[in-house]
Design an enzyme around this catalytic site. Structure first.
Site, PDB file in Angstrom:
ATOM      1  CG  ASP A 130     -30.971 -61.488  10.894  1.00 18.79           C
ATOM      2  OD1 ASP A 130     -30.290 -61.882  11.032  1.00 18.79           O
ATOM      3  OD2 ASP A 130     -32.069 -61.469  11.480  1.00 18.79           O
TER       4      ASP A 130
ATOM      5  CD  GLU B  90     -33.411 -67.232  18.695  1.00 16.90           C
ATOM      6  OE1 GLU B  90     -32.787 -66.803  17.739  1.00 16.90           O
ATOM      7  OE2 GLU B  90     -34.849 -67.155  19.077  1.00 16.90           O
TER       8      GLU B  90
HETATM    9  O1  KIV Z   1     -34.531 -61.766  14.040  1.00 14.94           O
HETATM   10  C1  KIV Z   1     -33.982 -61.615  15.017  1.00 14.94           C
HETATM   11  O2  KIV Z   1     -34.730 -60.517  15.614  1.00 14.94           O
HETATM   12  C2  KIV Z   1     -32.868 -62.244  15.705  1.00 14.94           C
HETATM   13  C3  KIV Z   1     -32.755 -62.043  16.992  1.00 14.94           C
HETATM   14  C4  KIV Z   1     -33.508 -62.378  17.989  1.00 14.94           C
HETATM   15  C5  KIV Z   1     -31.499 -62.524  17.416  1.00 14.94           C
HETATM   16  O3  KIV Z   1     -32.355 -62.957  14.806  1.00 14.94           O
END
Ligand code: KIV
Length: 310
Positions: A126, A225
């Site tokens: 991320d 989501e």
């Molecule tokens: O940060 C995270 O864990 C996520 C997932 C829930 C898709 O973005």
């Protein structure tokens, strides 16, 4: 790198040093507590994940879970297609109130650990809040740093149409992007909470057009989501790339959950989480047993005590 910590985000002054560094070695099983290293396997690649959806259909749903540590990655890896170092680590690992304070360095360190602990899954990291929104160029610098430091193969970022230019910019320059629409937790201060999205027609249309924009910009897959089911289904149909649901629909091309949520680590979890275990109870009961043994001098016993050789 001696400390094992991510270097500071590259500035012109430290860029050359960062460029030389790599943390992408495998676990040394003679010095770690890890399982023996499995025979090297071919990792799943971005094109292989993208190709799972053909003509709008994904015969074998994509299995994705979050992972933040090397050992967790080892345990999850054989069962998953994608391991995501989610910025949810802010709340799950660091006890932060949201993902907003999560930094690039935190993401880089955890992503490097997950790469070391996995051999099969595609590893996606991320991009934290503030590291990509300002411009495609800023996003490229941040994403390149994450991939170079950790060895992950792709990044995930939140946002729809507003991020389409950035998704195209990264993809055309060698950085695969997993999109994220619907409930986007980094926008919590704008949204006012973590409620399911898409309850009005306008919001529903926006989520579907956001997904289309990311698809056209070259995202290799999209996470949707916290949306009401008809929107998830509309997104799955609208996008040519795989759509991975969380709080979305069984009709998505794959599913993702936060691993600690599905393991039963926390009392409070969103309604869409299915608890597959009760790990918190196991940890608590095990710690209670240890404490009782220490207090009654049952531990350490003979087996755990060194004696001089005679
Ligand atoms: O940060 C995270 O864990 C996520 C997932 C829930 C898709 O973005």
């Amino acid at each position: 790198m001696a400390s094992g910590k991510a270097p500071p985000f590259p500035s012109p002054r430290n860029m050359a040093r960062n460029d030389r560094m790599s943390t992408t070695f495998q676990l040394d099983t003679s010095t770690s507590r890890a399982n023996p290293t499995p025979a090297p396997m071919r990792r799943l690649t971005v094109p292989r994940i993208r190709q799972r959806k053909q003509g709008g259909v994904t015969a074998e749903p994509i299995v994705m879970l979050t992972a933040y540590t090397a050992r967790q990655a080892q345990l999850l890896d054989p069962h998953c297609d994608i391991l995501l170092i989610g910025d949810s680590l802010g709340q799950v690992i660091y006890g932060l109130p949201s993902s907003i304070p999560v930094t690039l360095e935190m993401m880089a360190n955890h992503a490097a650990a997950v790469v070391r602990g996995s051999y099969h899954s595609l590893v996606v990291v991320d991009m934290p809040f503030g590291s990509y929104e300002a411009s495609p160029q800023k996003a490229f610098e941040s994403a390149a740093y994450l991939l170079k430091f950790s060895g992950a193969a792709a990044v995930k970022l939140e946002g729809g149409q507003a991020m389409a230019e950035t998704v195209a910019f990264l993809t055309q320059r060698g950085i695969p992007v997993l999109g994220h629409v619907g409930l986007t937790p980094q926008a919590v201060n704008v949204l006012g909470g973590y409620m399911a999205r898409g309850r009005s027609d306008a919001e529903a249309d926006k989520i579907v057009s956001d997904a289309k924009a990311l698809d056209e910009a070259g995202a290799f897959a999209i996470v949707v989501e916290g949306v009401v089911e008809p929107i998830a289904v509309a997104v799955q149909k609208a996008a040519t790339c795989p759509v991975i649901g969380i709080g979305a629909s069984a009709q998505c091309d794959g599913q993702v959950l936060v691993t600690e949520d599905m393991l039963g680590m926390f009392e409070r979890v969103p309604r869409f989480v299915k608890r597959y275990g009760e790990i918190a109870e196991t940890i608590s009961a095990t710690a209670a047993q240890y404490a009782a043994d220490v207090r009654s001098r049952v531990f350490p016993g003979e087996e755990q005590t060194y004696q001089p050789k005679v």
